[in-house]
Design an enzyme around this catalytic site. Structure first.
Site, mmCIF file in Angstrom:
data_model
loop_
_atom_site.group_PDB
_atom_site.id
_atom_site.type_symbol
_atom_site.label_atom_id
_atom_site.label_comp_id
_atom_site.label_asym_id
_atom_site.label_seq_id
_atom_site.Cartn_x
_atom_site.Cartn_y
_atom_site.Cartn_z
ATOM 1 N N SER A 7 0.857 -1.191 0.000
ATOM 2 C CA SER A 7 0.000 0.000 0.000
ATOM 3 C C SER A 7 0.893 1.241 0.000
ATOM 4 O O SER A 7 1.832 1.350 0.796
ATOM 5 C CB SER A 7 -0.877 -0.007 1.250
ATOM 6 N N HIS B 213 -1.222 -1.394 -4.119
ATOM 7 C CA HIS B 213 -2.526 -1.110 -3.536
ATOM 8 C C HIS B 213 -2.623 0.407 -3.321
ATOM 9 O O HIS B 213 -1.774 0.999 -2.661
ATOM 10 C CB HIS B 213 -2.607 -1.863 -2.204
ATOM 11 N N ASP C 86 -4.842 3.414 -1.889
ATOM 12 C CA ASP C 86 -5.956 3.716 -0.977
ATOM 13 C C ASP C 86 -6.569 5.062 -1.304
ATOM 14 O O ASP C 86 -5.910 6.093 -1.212
ATOM 15 C CB ASP C 86 -5.433 3.719 0.468
ATOM 16 N N MET D 93 -9.299 7.799 -0.364
ATOM 17 C CA MET D 93 -10.114 8.229 0.795
ATOM 18 C C MET D 93 -10.707 9.603 0.523
ATOM 19 O O MET D 93 -10.022 10.477 -0.008
ATOM 20 C CB MET D 93 -9.222 8.318 2.035
ATOM 21 N N MET E 92 -12.335 3.911 -0.651
ATOM 22 C CA MET E 92 -12.984 4.122 0.654
ATOM 23 C C MET E 92 -13.694 5.469 0.558
ATOM 24 O O MET E 92 -13.246 6.480 1.118
ATOM 25 C CB MET E 92 -11.920 4.117 1.760
ATOM 26 N N MET F 290 -11.225 -6.043 5.546
ATOM 27 C CA MET F 290 -10.465 -5.046 6.306
ATOM 28 C C MET F 290 -10.181 -5.620 7.692
ATOM 29 O O MET F 290 -11.095 -6.103 8.367
ATOM 30 C CB MET F 290 -11.279 -3.758 6.469
ATOM 31 N N GLY G 161 -9.095 4.024 7.078
ATOM 32 C CA GLY G 161 -8.890 5.464 7.224
ATOM 33 C C GLY G 161 -7.448 5.858 7.458
ATOM 34 O O GLY G 161 -7.045 6.958 7.081
ATOM 35 N N PHE G 162 -6.668 4.959 8.035
ATOM 36 C CA PHE G 162 -5.285 5.310 8.366
ATOM 37 C C PHE G 162 -4.376 4.106 8.196
ATOM 38 O O PHE G 162 -4.813 2.971 8.430
ATOM 39 C CB PHE G 162 -5.193 5.799 9.822
ATOM 40 N N GLY G 163 -3.131 4.379 7.834
ATOM 41 C CA GLY G 163 -2.127 3.324 7.824
ATOM 42 C C GLY G 163 -1.587 3.143 9.236
ATOM 43 O O GLY G 163 -1.835 3.968 10.129
ATOM 44 N N GLY G 164 -0.878 2.053 9.446
ATOM 45 C CA GLY G 164 -0.156 1.860 10.703
ATOM 46 C C GLY G 164 -1.003 1.486 11.900
ATOM 47 O O GLY G 164 -0.554 1.646 13.038
ATOM 48 N N ASP H 264 -6.423 -6.599 4.528
ATOM 49 C CA ASP H 264 -5.854 -5.247 4.489
ATOM 50 C C ASP H 264 -5.945 -4.590 5.869
ATOM 51 O O ASP H 264 -7.043 -4.380 6.379
ATOM 52 C CB ASP H 264 -6.655 -4.427 3.453
ATOM 53 N N GLY H 265 -4.766 -4.252 6.402
ATOM 54 C CA GLY H 265 -4.732 -3.504 7.660
ATOM 55 C C GLY H 265 -3.950 -4.218 8.748
ATOM 56 O O GLY H 265 -4.311 -5.329 9.144
ATOM 57 N N GLY H 266 -2.860 -3.609 9.184
ATOM 58 C CA GLY H 266 -2.094 -4.163 10.303
ATOM 59 C C GLY H 266 -1.330 -5.429 9.978
ATOM 60 O O GLY H 266 -0.980 -6.189 10.884
ATOM 61 N N GLY I 266 1.325 -1.830 4.277
ATOM 62 C CA GLY I 266 1.726 -0.426 4.129
ATOM 63 C C GLY I 266 2.830 -0.058 5.096
ATOM 64 O O GLY I 266 4.023 -0.086 4.768
#
Ligand code: DX5
Ligand code: ZN
Length: 228
Positions: A7, A32, A34, A36, A67, A136, A141-144, A174-176, A196
Site C-alpha cells: 500500500s 494497492h 488507498d 479516501m 474508501m 479489512m 482510514g489510516f495506515g499503521g 488489508d490492515g495491520g 503499508g
C-alpha cells in the site's frame, strides 16, 4: 500463491519514485492504492491520477481501494485511469451488484471490501458478482493501525466459504499486516496481503520488504509441496 500488495499510503510523498523503483526491483506485481474521501473515512489521500501516473511509468497491476461515499461516481474515473482492479465497500453502496458489474464491464477485476464489523452473511446474495473479497482487518482510514484479532475467525470462515464454491475468488486482507502475522495469514490461505506501514514506515523499507517477501514465498512453497 500468496502475494504481497504494497500500500502506497505510508510512502514518503517526496520519495514516491524511490518507493516504486524499490517495488519494481523486487518483482512486486501489484500495488494497492488507498482512495479516501474524508466522508466514508476521516482522511484524504489519492485520486485517479496516481493510477494513471503509475501505468505511465511501471508495468504493475494497480488495485484501487475506494474508501469513498458514492463509489458509483468514482469507479468510471478509475477505469479510465487504467486501474486493473477496483474494490468498493459494501457499506458505501446501495446497489452492489450493479456497481461490481460496472467495474467488470470496464475491464477491471471487481473487489468487494468489508469493514471489520460487517458480517460475511451480507455476501449471501452477492457471491458470483466479485472477483476478490477484501477483508479489512482495521477500521479503514489510516495506515499503521493494529490488526484486529476477531479477524482471524472471519478469515477462516471466508476461506471455507470460498473453497466451498465452484468459482473461486481471491481472498485479500488489508490492515495491520506485518512481520509478526504475515506468515500465519499466508498459512491460513489469504491470497493477497496488503502491507503499508510495515514496509514504508520502517527505518529500512528495503530490508522490511525483503523479509516480508521471503516469509510469504517460503509459506507458499511449503504449501505447494504439501499439496503435491
Ligand atoms: C487503511 C487502508 C490500508 C492501509 C494498510 O484504511 O485501507 O490499505 O494503508 O496499511 P497498514 O499496512 O499500515 O495497516
Ligand atoms: Zn486499503
Amino acid at each position: 500463491m500468496t502475494i504481497i500488495s504494497p500500500s502506497l499510503l505510508s510512502v514518503d510523498f517526496f520519495r514516491f519514485d524511490q518507493a516504486l523503483a524499490l517495488l519494481h526491483r523486487y518483482g512486486v506485481s501489484q500495488v494497492h492504492i488507498d482512495v479516501m474521501d474524508g466522508h466514508f473515512v476521516p482522511n484524504l489521500s489519492f485520486g485517479a491520477d496516481i493510477v494513471r501516473a503509475l501505468h505511465r511509468h511501471y508495468e504493475m497491476r494497480s488495485e484501487a481501494h475506494l474508501m469513498v461515499e458514492n463509489p458509483e461516481a468514482f469507479v468510471p474515473r478509475f477505469l479510465d485511469a487504467g486501474a486493473t482492479e477496483i474494490s468498493v465497500h459494501l457499506e458505501a453502496t446501495r446497489h452492489p451488484s450493479r456497481l461490481l458489474q460496472t467495474i467488470r464491464s470496464g475491464g477491471a477485476l471487481a473487489g468487494l471490501a468489508l469493514n471489520p464489523a460487517t458480517p460475511l452473511e451480507s455476501l449471501r446474495y452477492l457471491w458470483g458478482s466479485f472477483d476478490f473479497l477484501l477483508l479489512m482487518s482495521v477500521d479503514p482510514g489510516f495506515g499503521g493501525q493494529c490488526f484486529l484479532p476477531p479477524l482471524w475467525e472471519k478469515i477462516e470462515q471466508a476461506r471455507l466459504e470460498i473453497d466451498s464454491r465452484r468459482r473461486p475468488v481471491r481472498l485479500e486482507v488489508d490492515g495491520g499486516v506485518d512481520l509478526d502475522n504475515v506468515e500465519e495469514l499466508a498459512l491460513r490461505g489469504v491470497d493477497t496481503l496488503v502491507v503499508g506501514a510495515a514496509i514504508f514506515a520502517q527505518r529500512d523499507p528495503e530490508a522490511s520488504l525483503r523479509n516480508l517477501l521471503d516469509l510469504v514465498r517460503r509459506v507458499s512453497h511449503q504449501k505447494e509441496e504439501n499439496e503435491r
